[in-house]
Scaffold this active site. Structure first.
Site, PDB file in Angstrom:
ATOM      1  N   ASP A  90     -65.413  15.045 -31.376  1.00 53.66           N
ATOM      2  CA  ASP A  90     -65.196  13.913 -32.190  1.00 53.66           C
ATOM      3  C   ASP A  90     -64.337  14.037 -33.480  1.00 53.66           C
ATOM      4  OD1 ASP A  90     -66.262  11.785 -34.005  1.00 53.66           O
ATOM      5  OD2 ASP A  90     -68.054  11.609 -33.356  1.00 53.66           O
TER       6      ASP A  90
ATOM      7  N   HIS B  61     -64.919  10.684 -30.050  1.00 51.89           N
ATOM      8  CA  HIS B  61     -65.806   9.485 -30.798  1.00 51.89           C
ATOM      9  C   HIS B  61     -65.578   8.380 -29.874  1.00 51.89           C
ATOM     10  CE1 HIS B  61     -67.723   7.979 -34.263  1.00 51.89           C
ATOM     11  NE2 HIS B  61     -66.893   6.613 -34.118  1.00 51.89           N
TER      12      HIS B  61
END
Length: 232
Positions: free
Chosen positions: A170, A201
């Site tokens: 992420d 993400h």
């Protein structure tokens, strides 16, 4: 059947626009779909429609309604992505909790005594964590929630089941932040964490460049089983 309605804010500061997708028969539960920073866009509406097809009442509140009502942004368009980042900086997540609580109240009044869960993404993932700690939502799921590591002091308030999907690559949640979330929540009896190695993400987006189909389908299957168990 889907429709756009407005529900009263428990803060008495206006009416919250929501997208509602209703199942063909009596709902077996309700899911609040908490958007990313891109508004109630086609991807969020598609998530609601999928829940309705599976027999749930699905409701997506417009979390930016106080300053950018009705905005729909595409994360694959750089200018719109930057616009969304601006809204994120402007946003007070405490207002999001009020909006979730308002939505819970509306669902229970509109649909009767059914259990209510939530599934949130990005900023919505953070709000799902906050809802688990601050509201009486029956079960919560957060996908790649941001800034949860800064709110671990609220973990003791989590009274109902919470599941978090963590994207290991992420770009908005560092490895250190992910480690802090694990350290703070791994031992919590009501919390379940899943890691997705190599995933960035937004991997569970319904559409667009960010979606990674296999991992999205795995995460969604886990979410569906979790919410089916706890909303039964």
């Amino acid at each position: 059947m889907s429709e756009a309605v407005q529900i009263a804010s428990i803060k008495d500061d206006g009416a919250i626009p929501v997208y509602v997708a209703r199942p063909a028969a009596a709902p077996k539960g309700a899911i609040i779909v908490i958007p990313e920073i891109f508004g109630v866009n086609p991807g969020i509406r598609q998530k609601c429609d999928k829940w309705a097809a599976n027999g749930y009442l699905a409701v997506a509140p417009d979390i930016f309604w106080r300053f950018a009502a009705g905005v729909e942004l595409d994360p694959d368009i750089e200018a719109q992505l930057n616009q969304a980042f601006g809204y994120f900086q402007q946003y007070d997540p405490a207002d999001g909790v009020y909006d979730i609580e308002s939505t819970i109240r509306w669902i229970r009044q509109d649909a009767g005594a059914i259990k209510v869960g939530c599934a949130g993404y990005c900023l919505g993932g953070r709000l799902a964590y906050m809802a688990a700690a601050r509201t009486d939502v029956d079960a919560s799921v957060g996908y790649y929630g941001v800034m949860i590591d800064t709110m671990l002091d609220e973990a003791h308030r989590i009274a109902n089941p919470l599941m978090l999907h963590i994207a290991c690559e992420d770009q908005f949640v560092s490895a250190q932040a992910q480690a802090a979330v694990h350290a703070g929540l791994d031992g919590h009896p009501r919390v379940t964490l899943y890691d997705y190695p190599g995933m960035p993400h937004g991997f569970a987006a319904e559409m667009g460049d960010r979606r990674h189909a296999a991992e999205a389908e795995l995460a969604d299957a886990r979410t569906e089983a979790f919410l089916a168990e706890h909303l039964a």
